[in-house]
Design a protein around this motif. Structure first.
Motif, PDB file in Angstrom:
ATOM      1  N   LEU A 150       0.827  -1.203   0.000  1.00 21.93           N
ATOM      2  CA  LEU A 150       0.000   0.000   0.000  1.00 21.93           C
ATOM      3  C   LEU A 150       0.864   1.256   0.000  1.00 21.93           C
ATOM      4  N   GLU A 151       2.043   1.192   0.601  1.00 23.07           N
ATOM      5  CA  GLU A 151       2.967   2.324   0.509  1.00 23.07           C
ATOM      6  C   GLU A 151       3.290   2.617  -0.953  1.00 23.07           C
ATOM      7  N   GLU A 152       3.661   1.576  -1.689  1.00 21.80           N
ATOM      8  CA  GLU A 152       4.016   1.754  -3.099  1.00 21.80           C
ATOM      9  C   GLU A 152       2.816   2.231  -3.914  1.00 21.80           C
ATOM     10  N   ALA A 153       1.637   1.688  -3.628  1.00 20.98           N
ATOM     11  CA  ALA A 153       0.439   2.126  -4.346  1.00 20.98           C
ATOM     12  C   ALA A 153       0.150   3.596  -4.057  1.00 20.98           C
ATOM     13  N   GLY A 154       0.396   4.016  -2.813  1.00 20.65           N
ATOM     14  CA  GLY A 154       0.222   5.418  -2.475  1.00 20.65           C
ATOM     15  C   GLY A 154       1.176   6.316  -3.243  1.00 20.65           C
ATOM     16  N   HIS A 155       2.433   5.877  -3.386  1.00 17.17           N
ATOM     17  CA  HIS A 155       3.399   6.641  -4.173  1.00 17.17           C
ATOM     18  C   HIS A 155       2.922   6.782  -5.618  1.00 17.17           C
ATOM     19  N   GLN A 156       2.409   5.687  -6.172  1.00 17.42           N
ATOM     20  CA  GLN A 156       1.923   5.731  -7.549  1.00 17.42           C
ATOM     21  C   GLN A 156       0.749   6.693  -7.687  1.00 17.42           C
ATOM     22  N   TYR A 157      -0.149   6.676  -6.690  1.00 14.10           N
ATOM     23  CA  TYR A 157      -1.316   7.569  -6.740  1.00 14.10           C
ATOM     24  C   TYR A 157      -0.877   9.026  -6.824  1.00 14.10           C
ATOM     25  N   PHE A 158       0.033   9.431  -5.967  1.00 11.89           N
ATOM     26  CA  PHE A 158       0.452  10.832  -5.968  1.00 11.89           C
ATOM     27  C   PHE A 158       1.287  11.176  -7.199  1.00 11.89           C
ATOM     28  N   ARG A 159       2.034  10.214  -7.688  1.00 16.34           N
ATOM     29  CA  ARG A 159       2.845  10.476  -8.873  1.00 16.34           C
ATOM     30  C   ARG A 159       1.968  10.629 -10.109  1.00 16.34           C
ATOM     31  N   GLN A 160       0.926   9.798 -10.228  1.00 18.73           N
ATOM     32  CA  GLN A 160       0.091   9.790 -11.424  1.00 18.73           C
ATOM     33  C   GLN A 160      -1.062  10.778 -11.337  1.00 18.73           C
ATOM     34  N   SER A 161      -1.759  10.799 -10.193  1.00 17.57           N
ATOM     35  CA  SER A 161      -2.985  11.586 -10.089  1.00 17.57           C
ATOM     36  C   SER A 161      -2.742  13.003  -9.611  1.00 17.57           C
ATOM     37  N   GLU A 162      -1.880  13.174  -8.628  1.00 18.20           N
ATOM     38  CA  GLU A 162      -1.656  14.491  -8.047  1.00 18.20           C
ATOM     39  C   GLU A 162      -0.381  15.153  -8.559  1.00 18.20           C
TER      40      GLU A 162
END
Length: 332
Positions: A150-162
């Motif tokens: 979930l840490e890695e998924a969170g990084h992806q979320y902020f990198r892609q979406s935000e």
């Protein structure tokens, strides 16, 4: 900020902070009794409880960024033993959480020692939804799940979406209390938010035929940022040990002092959070109205009542089927 005495870390709160020298902002979350009540209520197997606790820490940490009233939801759907996680955060301060899992798949995963978060979730997606009361303010970002944490998924979320360089650390475990073992979860997020947009982000991919005179910034680390301040902040956050996020004697303020005392961290007013469900008899009745008559009939128990149990808080609501049908007919 000075390093305080280890008088005990307040549980169930989120502490916002900033490190101006490094152009970063962030939050520290500590969940204790509220999380323990949620997990104890459902009697989840230990691996399921651990993954849901991670999701709860992440969702509460992000949800408290909402201004005023609103709702933040973290939801996963995947093909692993834990097929769904849902954490609802209702601003300013309450949350609820639930998980669905397949007992047979989970047993096989435990036998194979495949019990990391990535193993338990498998392949699917993670969605983070912000809803502040209108279609105009509703936003959803989706990240593919493919065995990552979930840490890695969170990084992806902020990198892609935000498109905000971010680092997240999560920790889950149990501690011995006078009443026995109790679940705890902690987390920290730090985000690079300089005033100069040129420092914020470099190109992830070459843009192709860029206009003449357009400067293409070289990609640095995996955030696409090459900046000394962000490199330092990210490196400091990555030194956090799992136990530091869980230690009931380590205050969030003291943890930040350990990380940033050479730079100086400013802390802001903490947000106390608690667990609370949004279900009610009226909401459940509204849900039943959305089902077909045949589906409602199939839900009638042997004692003649139509019962619904909330997946979040386990509260059971029972209705007289005739009264439900009469109310639906009256509202048609």
């Amino acid at each position: 900020m000075a390093e305080g005495s280890p008088a005990g870390a307040p549980d169930d709160r989120v502490l916002p902070f900033a490190v101006p020298d490094l152009d970063v902002r962030g939050r520290v979350v500590r969940l204790g009794p509220s999380l323990d009540r949620i997990l104890a209520r459902h009697h989840y197997p230990e691996p399921v409880a651990r993954v849901l606790a991670e999701a709860a820490a992440l969702a509460v940490m992000l949800g408290t960024t909402l201004k005023g009233e609103g709702r933040f939801q973290l939801q996963t759907k995947s093909d692993g033993p834990v097929s769904m996680l849902v954490v609802d955060f209702n601003a300013p301060d309450c949350y609820r959480a639930m998980a669905r899992y397949d007992a047979d798949q989970l047993a096989a995963a435990i036998d194979a020692n495949a019990i990391s978060t990535g193993d338990l979730l498998g392949k699917g997606h993670l969605a983070m939804t912000v809803d502040q009361g209108s279609e105009a303010t509703r936003y959803q970002g989706v990240v593919a799940l493919d065995g990552q944490s979930l840490e890695e998924a969170g990084h992806q979320y902020f990198r892609q979406s935000e498109q905000i360089p971010s680092r997240i650390r999560l920790g889950v475990g149990s501690v011995l209390t006078g009443a026995g073992l109790a679940w705890r979860a902690g987390g920290l997020i730090v985000q690079f938010m300089p005033n100069s947009p040129e420092r914020m982000r470099a190109a992830d991919l070459h843009p192709g035929d860029a206009p003449e005179g357009h400067e293409i910034l070289a990609a640095g680390d995996d955030d696409g940022v090459s900046d000394d301040a962000w490199t330092e902040a990210r490196s400091l956050v990555e030194t956090i040990e799992h136990h530091e996020l869980l230690d009931p004697l380590l205050e969030s303020e003291r943890l930040l002092y350990r990380l940033f005392h050479e730079r100086g961290a400013h802390v802001f007013e903490p947000v106390a959070v608690h667990e609370a469900c949004r279900c009610s008899r009226e909401r459940v009745l509204g849900m039943l109205k959305g089902f077909s008559a045949d589906d409602r009939k199939a839900m009638i128990a042997d004692d003649g009542t139509l019962g619904v149990t909330c997946e979040f808080c386990s509260r059971r609501y029972e209705f007289d089927p005739a009264e439900v049908e009469a109310e639906i007919a009256a509202g048609a």
